[in-house]
Design an enzyme around this catalytic site. Structure first.
Site: not given
Length: 471
Positions: A36, A183, A450
């Site tokens: 839509r 949140g 690393h």
């Protein structure tokens, strides 16, 4: 006359819907999608992606303001051009919207732009630019998503009271901002506006911020946000909000029960979502719980031929969960239509990662330490701080940690929780591990490159068993 009969029609083109449509097309099914508004749905146009563009601008601003920490001098005043920041974000959204349009063409998926309403489990009408079209299919997937929940006493007006949508295209920069809810959405916008120089207050009803995360992550984040200048109120509630000519007046009850009235220039409500399941013709066709469509592990509803995925179904309400469900449902439909080559897998909710792009970032998968103990596990948990990681120190990002949670008896990885730089990219290592049912022994034997921040993932596993090397 355009074709109106398909194998599959998908209602909604967000990350659930458009991915489901692509997978259906890949499996040789004649597919249509009904939308839509904008292809890509909320996530691409108004959610996940454009917010990350905004947050990136805020992050660059943050680094520019701290240039001297890196031995650099930037002459003159550094300021944010709000219009340009928003324009960049909208450009990113537009590019992705065009990308989805291209994917629909590439996969020969018919796109019907308009408002879709089911007239039965496998038929619908679309009201759009072409008037009303009647479409039928062997199967229909509902992927209508969700929208922001309004405060009952102060619905969003786009002027002073905003949802995430208004907060992404602000007409003006707030001066004093109230964020209700901590949140992912609330905290991301709080972080963005705080970095942009706004005075930000966050009010959270529960006793800690980002309440779905591990308690250690919540505590660390609250400390960090407070240090950055935010006011964080947990165990607090907004009892009333009145819009005035100059902003909003909020009555806030703190954790001790004391009510104070404070004025803010703007307010963002981030108190959850409401599924888009009204006025779609679903009422008699599916079972719902608080508006969310109830489905089985493959997306089937109670009506034969009608399926549902994404934010209009039970949570977690995350874009990547919707996309995964889209693929599962597409394959389950293909199997029902006689394809013997597909083997759909139901979604394992324990392996869905969550990411929050505030500053510092948060990422997690699986059980928190508290939830693991609640579930009856004998737990081994370990934490490794970024201050013990060479790359994090070199980046000037030594704030943060990685925490891992294991079952003490079996060595099963139950959960992983991180806060700090780039953790949203790192969490996937643990997600793959969980999906492959890894144990601590395999993770310990894995070689991590690393110097990378990812070494702290390795160290947190070692720490869970009292074997950390660098603390």
């Amino acid at each position: 006359m355009a074709d109106t009969n398909y194998d599959v029609i998908v209602l909604g083109s967000g990350p659930g819907g458009y991915v489901a449509a692509i997978r259906c097309a890949q499996l040789g099914l004649k597919t249509a999608i009904v939308e839509r508004e904008l292809l890509g749905g909320i996530c691409l146009n108004w959610g996940c992606i454009p917010t990350k563009a905004l947050l990136r601008s805020a992050e660059i601003l943050h680094y520019a303001r701290h240039a001297k920490d890196y031995g650099l001098k930037i002459a003159g005043e550094i300021e944010a051009d709000l219009d340009a920041v928003v324009k960049r974000s909208r450009g990113v959204a537009k590019q992705l919207n065009q990308g989805v349009t291209h994917l629909m063409k590439k996969n020969k998926i018919a796109v019907h732009m308009g408002e879709g309403t089911l007239t039965g489990p496998t038929s619908l009408t679309v009201k759009g630019e072409k008037g009303e079209e009647k479409l039928t299919a062997k199967h229909v997937i509902v992927a209508t998503g969700a929208r922001a929940r309004d405060l009952p006493f102060a619905p969003a007006d786009g002027e002073r009271v905003w949802t995430y949508r208004h907060a992404m295209t602000p007409k003006e920069m707030p001066t004093k901002l109230l964020v209700i809810g901590s949140g992912a959405i609330g905290i991301e916008f709080a972080s963005f506006y705080n970095d942009m120089g706004v005075d930000v207050t966050v009010v959270e009803m529960l006793d800690r911020v980002v309440p779905v995360e591990d308690a250690d992550v919540s505590a660390f984040l609250e400390k960090s946000l407070t240090k950055q200048g935010m006011t964080i109120m947990t165990g607090a509630g907004v009892e009333d909000l009145k819009v005035t000519a100059m902003g909003v007046k909020a009555k806030i009850k703190d954790s001790k029960g004391k009510v104070t009235e404070t004025e803010f220039s703007h307010c963002i409500t981030a108190i959850g979502i409401v599924p888009n399941t009204e006025n779609v013709g679903l009422e008699k066709l599916v079972e719902m719980d608080r508006g969310f469509i109830q489905i089985d592990d493959y997306g089937r509803t109670k009506s034969k031929g009608l399926w549902a995925i994404g934010d209009c179904t039970p949570g977690p309400w995350l874009a990547h969960k919707a996309s995964h469900e889209g693929v599962t449902t597409a394959e389950a439909i293909a199997k029902e239509l006689g394809n013997k080559e597909v083997h759909p897998h139901p979604l394992d909710r324990a392996n869905i990662p969550g990411c929050t792009y505030c500053h510092p970032q948060i990422a997690s998968v699986g059980l928190t330490e508290a939830k693991a103990k609640e579930a009856g596990h004998d737990v081994k948990a370990g934490t490794f701080p970024f201050i013990g990681n060479g790359k994090a120190i070199a980046l000037g990002e030594a704030e943060g940690f990685v925490k891992t949670v294991f079952d003490a008896k079996t060595g099963e990885l139950l959960g992983a929780h991180m806060v700090g730089a780039e953790v949203t990219e790192m969490i996937q290592g643990f997600v793959v591990g969980k999906t492959l049912e890894t144990t601590e022994a395999e993770l310990m034997q894995t070689v991590f490159p690393h110097p990378t921040i990812s070494e702290s993932m390795h160290e947190s596993v070692l720490a869970s068993y009292g074997r950390a090397l660098h603390i």
